[in-house]
Scaffold this active site. Structure first.
Site, PDB file in Angstrom:
ATOM      1  N   GLU A 113      36.914  37.735  43.602  1.00 20.25           N
ATOM      2  CA  GLU A 113      36.212  37.948  42.338  1.00 20.25           C
ATOM      3  C   GLU A 113      37.240  38.366  41.291  1.00 20.25           C
ATOM      4  O   GLU A 113      38.211  39.040  41.621  1.00 20.25           O
ATOM      5  CB  GLU A 113      35.151  39.058  42.435  1.00 20.25           C
ATOM      6  CG  GLU A 113      33.939  38.686  43.251  1.00 20.25           C
ATOM      7  CD  GLU A 113      34.173  38.892  44.740  1.00 20.25           C
ATOM      8  OE1 GLU A 113      34.980  39.778  45.083  1.00 20.25           O
ATOM      9  OE2 GLU A 113      33.577  38.167  45.561  1.00 20.25           O
ATOM     10  N   TYR A 125      44.193  30.717  39.529  1.00 20.37           N
ATOM     11  CA  TYR A 125      43.443  30.414  40.755  1.00 20.37           C
ATOM     12  C   TYR A 125      42.962  28.952  40.768  1.00 20.37           C
ATOM     13  O   TYR A 125      42.964  28.309  41.815  1.00 20.37           O
ATOM     14  CB  TYR A 125      42.259  31.372  40.910  1.00 20.37           C
ATOM     15  CG  TYR A 125      42.670  32.782  41.271  1.00 20.37           C
ATOM     16  CD1 TYR A 125      43.460  33.040  42.384  1.00 20.37           C
ATOM     17  CD2 TYR A 125      42.264  33.870  40.491  1.00 20.37           C
ATOM     18  CE1 TYR A 125      43.842  34.330  42.706  1.00 20.37           C
ATOM     19  CE2 TYR A 125      42.639  35.169  40.813  1.00 20.37           C
ATOM     20  CZ  TYR A 125      43.429  35.384  41.921  1.00 20.37           C
ATOM     21  OH  TYR A 125      43.805  36.660  42.249  1.00 20.37           O
TER      22      TYR A 125
HETATM   23  C1  LIG Z   1      47.490  36.093  37.977  1.00 19.24           C
HETATM   24  C2  LIG Z   1      48.922  36.439  38.412  1.00 19.24           C
HETATM   25  C3  LIG Z   1      48.907  37.118  39.762  1.00 19.24           C
HETATM   26  C4  LIG Z   1      49.741  35.133  38.508  1.00 19.24           C
HETATM   27  O1  LIG Z   1      51.026  35.423  39.041  1.00 19.24           O
HETATM   28  P1  LIG Z   1      52.343  34.625  38.597  1.00 19.24           P
HETATM   29  O2  LIG Z   1      53.435  34.978  39.528  1.00 19.24           O
HETATM   30  O3  LIG Z   1      52.597  34.840  37.162  1.00 19.24           O
HETATM   31  O4  LIG Z   1      51.866  33.107  38.803  1.00 19.24           O
HETATM   32  P2  LIG Z   1      52.775  31.832  39.149  1.00 19.24           P
HETATM   33  O5  LIG Z   1      54.054  31.898  38.398  1.00 19.24           O
HETATM   34  O6  LIG Z   1      52.874  31.685  40.639  1.00 19.24           O
HETATM   35  O7  LIG Z   1      51.855  30.669  38.534  1.00 19.24           O
HETATM   36  C5  LIG Z   1      51.541  29.459  39.234  1.00 19.24           C
HETATM   37  C6  LIG Z   1      50.785  28.572  38.256  1.00 19.24           C
HETATM   38  O8  LIG Z   1      49.529  29.180  37.900  1.00 19.24           O
HETATM   39  C7  LIG Z   1      49.246  28.919  36.520  1.00 19.24           C
HETATM   40  N1  LIG Z   1      49.242  30.193  35.755  1.00 19.24           N
HETATM   41  C8  LIG Z   1      49.770  31.375  36.127  1.00 19.24           C
HETATM   42  N2  LIG Z   1      49.546  32.320  35.179  1.00 19.24           N
HETATM   43  C9  LIG Z   1      48.887  31.696  34.181  1.00 19.24           C
HETATM   44  C10 LIG Z   1      48.401  32.131  32.922  1.00 19.24           C
HETATM   45  N3  LIG Z   1      48.549  33.397  32.484  1.00 19.24           N
HETATM   46  N4  LIG Z   1      47.784  31.220  32.108  1.00 19.24           N
HETATM   47  C11 LIG Z   1      47.620  29.929  32.517  1.00 19.24           C
HETATM   48  N5  LIG Z   1      48.066  29.456  33.729  1.00 19.24           N
HETATM   49  C12 LIG Z   1      48.694  30.335  34.531  1.00 19.24           C
HETATM   50  C13 LIG Z   1      50.350  27.999  36.012  1.00 19.24           C
HETATM   51  O9  LIG Z   1      49.928  26.666  36.244  1.00 19.24           O
HETATM   52  C14 LIG Z   1      51.491  28.364  36.937  1.00 19.24           C
HETATM   53  O10 LIG Z   1      52.443  27.334  37.062  1.00 19.24           O
HETATM   54  P3  LIG Z   1      53.563  27.121  35.888  1.00 19.24           P
HETATM   55  O11 LIG Z   1      54.128  28.475  35.548  1.00 19.24           O
HETATM   56  O12 LIG Z   1      54.548  26.212  36.544  1.00 19.24           O
HETATM   57  O13 LIG Z   1      52.825  26.520  34.742  1.00 19.24           O
HETATM   58  C15 LIG Z   1      49.618  37.342  37.332  1.00 19.24           C
HETATM   59  O14 LIG Z   1      49.453  36.766  36.063  1.00 19.24           O
HETATM   60  C16 LIG Z   1      49.092  38.772  37.300  1.00 19.24           C
HETATM   61  O15 LIG Z   1      49.553  39.627  38.045  1.00 19.24           O
HETATM   62  N6  LIG Z   1      48.146  39.047  36.392  1.00 19.24           N
HETATM   63  C17 LIG Z   1      47.637  40.426  36.233  1.00 19.24           C
HETATM   64  C18 LIG Z   1      46.812  40.872  37.438  1.00 19.24           C
HETATM   65  C19 LIG Z   1      45.661  39.925  37.696  1.00 19.24           C
HETATM   66  O16 LIG Z   1      45.003  39.459  36.773  1.00 19.24           O
HETATM   67  N7  LIG Z   1      45.409  39.651  38.995  1.00 19.24           N
HETATM   68  C20 LIG Z   1      44.365  38.714  39.404  1.00 19.24           C
HETATM   69  C21 LIG Z   1      43.028  39.333  39.447  1.00 19.24           C
HETATM   70  S1  LIG Z   1      42.834  40.308  40.918  1.00 19.24           S
END
Ligand SMILES: CC(C)(COP(=O)(O)OP(=O)(O)OC[C@H]1O[C@@H](n2cnc3c(N)ncnc32)[C@H](O)[C@@H]1OP(=O)(O)O)[C@@H](O)C(=O)NCCC(=O)NCCS
Length: 157
Positions: A113, A125
């Protein structure tokens, strides 16, 4: 540009509980209260049916994920990457590791969620194969709605 090749994944240890809880409060729970306290995270680290996975660079924790493994379903409880290390594939590596483990364990589907306003995580996701399965009003202490997402790994009942 930061070099991501030195980032390693390892299982969480009791000593990680404080840093994980603080990161959760800062990145996942702002405005909702602090439900993933150090004590709760520590409980997860000790739980046999739950995996706490840490991404670390030079001993520093830069991201983590906590996933519960049931008999047929898994539930991603938390996932976060420090802003300084986001968009470098760390979140994808954490989730890929957990998904591979879930497939090996015969899990049918992974659920999670997230807050409806969390557009970035929703895109993340979706990119990793999850799709929306429900809208849950008042999911977060009656204050905020959640979107439930699911990633099917194999056919099940
Ligand atoms: C969501 C989260 C975990 C993603 O981690 P990350 O290491 O930045 O993600 P990745 O680099 O592995 O991203 C993989 C792909 O997902 C997509 N993506 C990741 N973050 C994105 C964003 N903010 N907006 C749009 N697409 C996104 C992209 O397609 C990305 O590939 P690309 O960079 O080559 O375009 C990180 O943004 C985070 O910690 N957010 C705050 C906490 C949170 O919201 N956690 C989830 C809810 S529990």
């Amino acid at each position: 540009m930061m070099d991501s090749s030195n980032i390693v994944l390892r299982l969480g240890k009791p000593v990680d509980a404080q840093a994980i809880a603080l990161l959760s409060r800062e990145l996942i729970e702002p405005g909702l209260g602090w439900s993933w306290t150090p004590a709760r995270v520590l409980g997860s680290i000790h739980q046999r049916d739950t995996i706490t996975l840490v991404a670390a660079a030079q001993q520093q924790m830069i991201g983590f994920a906590i996933m519960y493994f049931g008999l047929e379903q898994a539930h991603l409880n938390l996932l976060a990457v420090r802003p300084s290390h986001q968009r470098r594939g760390v979140g994808r590596r954490l989730l890929d590791w957990l998904e591979k483990s879930a497939r090996t364990a015969g899990i049918v589907a992974i659920f999670l969620e997230l807050r409806t306003a969390n557009i970035g995580a929703h895109c993340f996701y979706q990119r990793l194969g999850f799709s929306d399965s429900a809208f849950l009003p008042g999911y977060y202490g009656d204050r905020e709605a959640a979107i439930r997402m699911v990633r099917k790994l194999r056919a099940g009942r």
